[in-house]
Structure formats: C-alpha cells, structure tokens
Design a protein around this motif. Structure first.
Motif, short mmCIF file in Angstrom:
data_model
loop_
_atom_site.label_atom_id
_atom_site.label_comp_id
_atom_site.label_asym_id
_atom_site.label_seq_id
_atom_site.Cartn_x
_atom_site.Cartn_y
_atom_site.Cartn_z
N LYS A 25 0.84 -1.20 0.00
CA LYS A 25 0.00 0.00 0.00
C LYS A 25 0.87 1.26 0.00
O LYS A 25 0.66 2.17 -0.80
N ASN A 26 1.87 1.29 0.88
CA ASN A 26 2.78 2.44 0.94
C ASN A 26 3.49 2.63 -0.39
O ASN A 26 3.60 3.76 -0.88
N ILE A 29 1.25 4.27 -2.98
CA ILE A 29 1.07 5.70 -2.69
C ILE A 29 2.31 6.49 -3.08
O ILE A 29 2.23 7.52 -3.74
N PHE A 30 3.47 6.02 -2.68
CA PHE A 30 4.72 6.73 -2.98
C PHE A 30 4.97 6.77 -4.49
O PHE A 30 5.34 7.81 -5.04
N SER A 32 2.81 6.61 -6.87
CA SER A 32 1.84 7.49 -7.54
C SER A 32 2.27 8.96 -7.44
O SER A 32 1.83 9.79 -8.24
N ALA A 33 3.15 9.27 -6.49
CA ALA A 33 3.70 10.62 -6.35
C ALA A 33 5.04 10.76 -7.06
O ALA A 33 5.73 11.77 -6.89
N SER A 130 0.99 9.90 7.76
CA SER A 130 0.39 9.03 6.76
C SER A 130 1.33 8.92 5.57
O SER A 130 2.16 9.81 5.34
N PRO A 131 1.20 7.84 4.79
CA PRO A 131 2.05 7.73 3.60
C PRO A 131 1.77 8.85 2.58
O PRO A 131 2.68 9.30 1.90
N GLU A 132 0.53 9.31 2.51
CA GLU A 132 0.22 10.42 1.61
C GLU A 132 0.98 11.68 2.01
O GLU A 132 1.51 12.39 1.16
N GLU A 133 1.04 11.93 3.31
CA GLU A 133 1.78 13.09 3.81
C GLU A 133 3.28 12.93 3.58
O GLU A 133 3.97 13.90 3.25
N ALA A 135 4.67 11.40 1.05
CA ALA A 135 4.89 11.69 -0.37
C ALA A 135 4.88 13.19 -0.63
O ALA A 135 5.75 13.71 -1.35
N ILE A 136 3.93 13.90 -0.05
CA ILE A 136 3.84 15.36 -0.24
C ILE A 136 5.10 16.03 0.29
O ILE A 136 5.70 16.88 -0.37
#
Length: 162
Positions: A25-26, A29-30, A32-33, A130-133, A135-136
């Motif tokens: 999952k991580n 997400i990574f 995709s960024a 979070s993994p989304e954070e 990546a940002i």
C-alpha cells in the motif's frame, strides 16, 4: 532525477500478511507521487501469510543485511514506517543513513499523539502521520537534487529541520 526512498520497518515479530499489505500500500502511494521505493519487505519476498515473522537464519540475514545497506546508500531519503514499534534493525538503519551518510530521515507515526512529546521532533528531519503526507513532504523538501543539496548544506550550519 527522481527521489528514491528506503522504507525502514520493524519486521521480526510482526504478522507477515499485515507487513506485506502495508508495504504494498505504501509503495503504491509513494510511486503514484513519482517516488521510487526501495523496500526490504518486498525485496525479501516475504510471503503474505497469517504467521509471525520469526528470526531469520544467519545465512539469509547476512545477505539481507548487505542488500539493505546497499539500498540505504542508493536512496535519497529514509522513511521509518513503524517508529511506534521498537526495532533494533530500523534504529541501526536510521543511524547509518542520518549520521554516517547524512541523508534525511522521515518518521511516519500513524497516531499523531504518539510523537507529541518525543525527542524525534529535535532529532529527525520530518514527522508525518500518513504515507500520503510522506509523499507530499518528500516532493516538497527532498524531491530534487537541489532541494536535497540545500537540506545537506543546512545541516552543516545547524539548521536541518524543515
């Protein structure tokens, strides 16, 4: 140049299926960024089964240890994905990356309150939840050679925290 990360994680004593699913999952997400992921769980082809990962035989451990150090040398940023869990292996990987190779370390606490009074706010480069954070923040602070160079110069003058 695309940013490469090494995802440090506690492995021994965790259920394999949870570990593998979280790593996958991580990674999704990574990636995709636009971030390249070097992940020891996926590199070791841990089987997604309802069993706890126990001690690895020393012959494999030597191979994994060498490969993990190579991945850390080849990454730009280390992301600790399980800082709430005590892991001697992750601690050594983070120390190697941060204090020997001078690479940024991001700690991903899944529960924000866990890190509120922790020394990590003084020692680590970024604390996220979070993994989304992750990546940002990687793309914002470490996503290019120039940004990583500016971070590295800032640690030379004692202002490494972003």
């Amino acid at each position: 140049m695309t940013c490469k990360i090494y995802t440090a994680a506690k492995m021994t004593g965790r259920e394999k299926c949870e570990m593998v699913e979280t790593a996958k999952k991580n990674k999704r997400i990574f990636e995709s960024a636009g971030i390249i992921v070097l992940d020891p769980i996926l590199a070791e082809h841990v089987k997604s089964e309802h069993k706890v990962l126990v001690d690895t035989p020393i012959s494999l451990l030597k191979e994994y240890w060498k490969r993990d150090k190579e991945m850390i040398r080849n990454c730009h940023v280390v992301v600790d994905t399980t800082p709430e869990m005590k892991s001697e292996g992750s601690a050594h990987e983070i120390g190697y990356a941060r204090y020997f190779l001078y690479k940024p370390v991001i700690r991903m606490y899944t529960t924000p309150a866990t890190a509120l009074s922790a020394i990590v706010y003084f020692e680590d480069d970024l604390i996220v939840h979070s993994p989304e954070e992750v990546a940002i923040q990687i793309n914002k602070y470490f996503g290019t050679w120039a940004r990583r160079t500016m971070w590295r110069l800032s640690i030379q003058i004692g202002r490494a925290h972003v």
